[in-house]
Design an enzyme around this catalytic site. Structure first.
Site, short mmCIF file in Angstrom:
data_model
loop_
_atom_site.label_atom_id
_atom_site.label_comp_id
_atom_site.label_asym_id
_atom_site.label_seq_id
_atom_site.Cartn_x
_atom_site.Cartn_y
_atom_site.Cartn_z
N GLN A 1 0.81 -1.21 0.00
CA GLN A 1 0.00 0.00 0.00
C GLN A 1 0.85 1.26 0.00
O GLN A 1 0.37 2.35 0.33
CB GLN A 1 -0.93 0.00 1.22
CG GLN A 1 -1.93 -1.15 1.22
CD GLN A 1 -2.82 -1.12 2.44
OE1 GLN A 1 -2.94 -0.10 3.12
NE2 GLN A 1 -3.47 -2.24 2.73
N CYS A 2 2.12 1.14 -0.35
CA CYS A 2 3.04 2.28 -0.41
C CYS A 2 3.14 3.00 0.93
O CYS A 2 3.36 4.21 0.99
CB CYS A 2 2.61 3.26 -1.50
SG CYS A 2 2.67 2.58 -3.15
N THR A 3 2.92 2.25 2.03
CA THR A 3 3.07 2.84 3.36
C THR A 3 4.42 2.51 3.96
O THR A 3 4.79 3.07 5.00
CB THR A 3 1.97 2.32 4.30
OG1 THR A 3 2.00 0.89 4.30
CG2 THR A 3 0.60 2.76 3.81
#
Length: 259
Positions: free
Chosen positions: A106-108
């Site tokens: 989630q590109c976190t």
């Protein structure tokens, strides 16, 4: 929502620093409709992209009109090419990108130095753009070309892509997409005529953007083409199998005759 639109109208540059792709759609639309410069910084685990959005040709801002006149009618790019926005490479409407994805997808999760690097490049991109005589309509510079007219701080790239795995950085140029779901003339016209009612419809039914921009027709044509190719391949396979069977049967008859 009205307050958000007013904030966009009152500022010169809009930074899109949100986590998900779909969360950038509304500010991209608002910036394009208001003729404002938008700069996106998006992070992956070990890669990033920093880009400025091209100003639409029908922008109503005075800065865009002045820049178009100075550039001889071109807008947001070299040789009259309009630069694309963050969504100009998409052929689908923005959807929920966090469903059924693990945390690292989630590109976190990103390498520790990635956010400061991308943030610094976004600020430098804004500074170079505002110091250029054409401002938001400055022609794009790539890794292989300076892009023509330079500003006080040098050439202004359109898109900067970086890879921390190899510590590389590349300047790229992307053209605007006539069927873009965020900055295309059809979407901007619909937003200007219907306002927040249009936004609410899109949020409730994202596929509306695909129908409005013609992407849905593009999908149907691609599906029909794929189906046609599959039918042709199947027909050729059937003909080949039938031919092989006929040839094999012919040989058996000849052998029986000889016996």
């Amino acid at each position: 929502m009205e307050q958000l639109a007013q904030l966009v109208d009152r500022h010169d540059v809009i930074f899109l620093l949100t986590d998900t792709r779909e969360s950038r759609w509304l500010p991209t639309l608002l910036a394009a409709a208001a003729g404002k410069v938008a700069i996106t910084a998006a992070l992956g685990f070990d890669n990033f992209v920093v880009m400025r959005h091209g100003l639409p040709r029908d922008s109503t801002s005075a800065a865009s009109d002045a820049a178009d006149a100075a550039a001889g009618g071109s807008s947001s790019g070299a040789a009259g090419v309009q630069l694309g926005c963050y969504f100009c490479n998409d052929v689908v409407a923005p959807l929920n990108s966090t469903i059924d994805r693990t945390l690292d997808q989630q590109c976190t999760v990103a390498r520790p130095g990635l956010a400061p690097i991308a943030g610094a490049l976004a600020v430098e991109l804004m500074a170079a753009l505002l110091q250029h005589p054409l401002r938001g309509c400055a022609p794009a510079a790539s890794s292989s070309s300076s892009g023509g007219v330079d500003g006080a701080l040098g050439p202004v790239p359109h898109m900067i892509r970086g890879q921390m795995s190899g510590f590389t950085q590349t300047c790229m140029v992307g053209q605007a997409f006539s069927q873009c779901t965020a900055c295309s003339p059809a979407v901007l016209q619909q937003y200007r005529s219907q306002g927040w009612g249009f936004v609410q419809q899109v949020l409730a039914q994202p596929s509306l953007l695909e129908e409005l921009t013609g992407l849905a027709d593009l999908h149907r044509q691609a599906a029909a083409l794929t189906l046609t190719d599959s039918d042709e391949d199947g027909q050729e396979g059937d003909e080949a199998a039938a031919g092989a069977g006929t040839q094999q049967g012919s040989g058996e008859e000849e052998d029986w005759t000889e016996l």
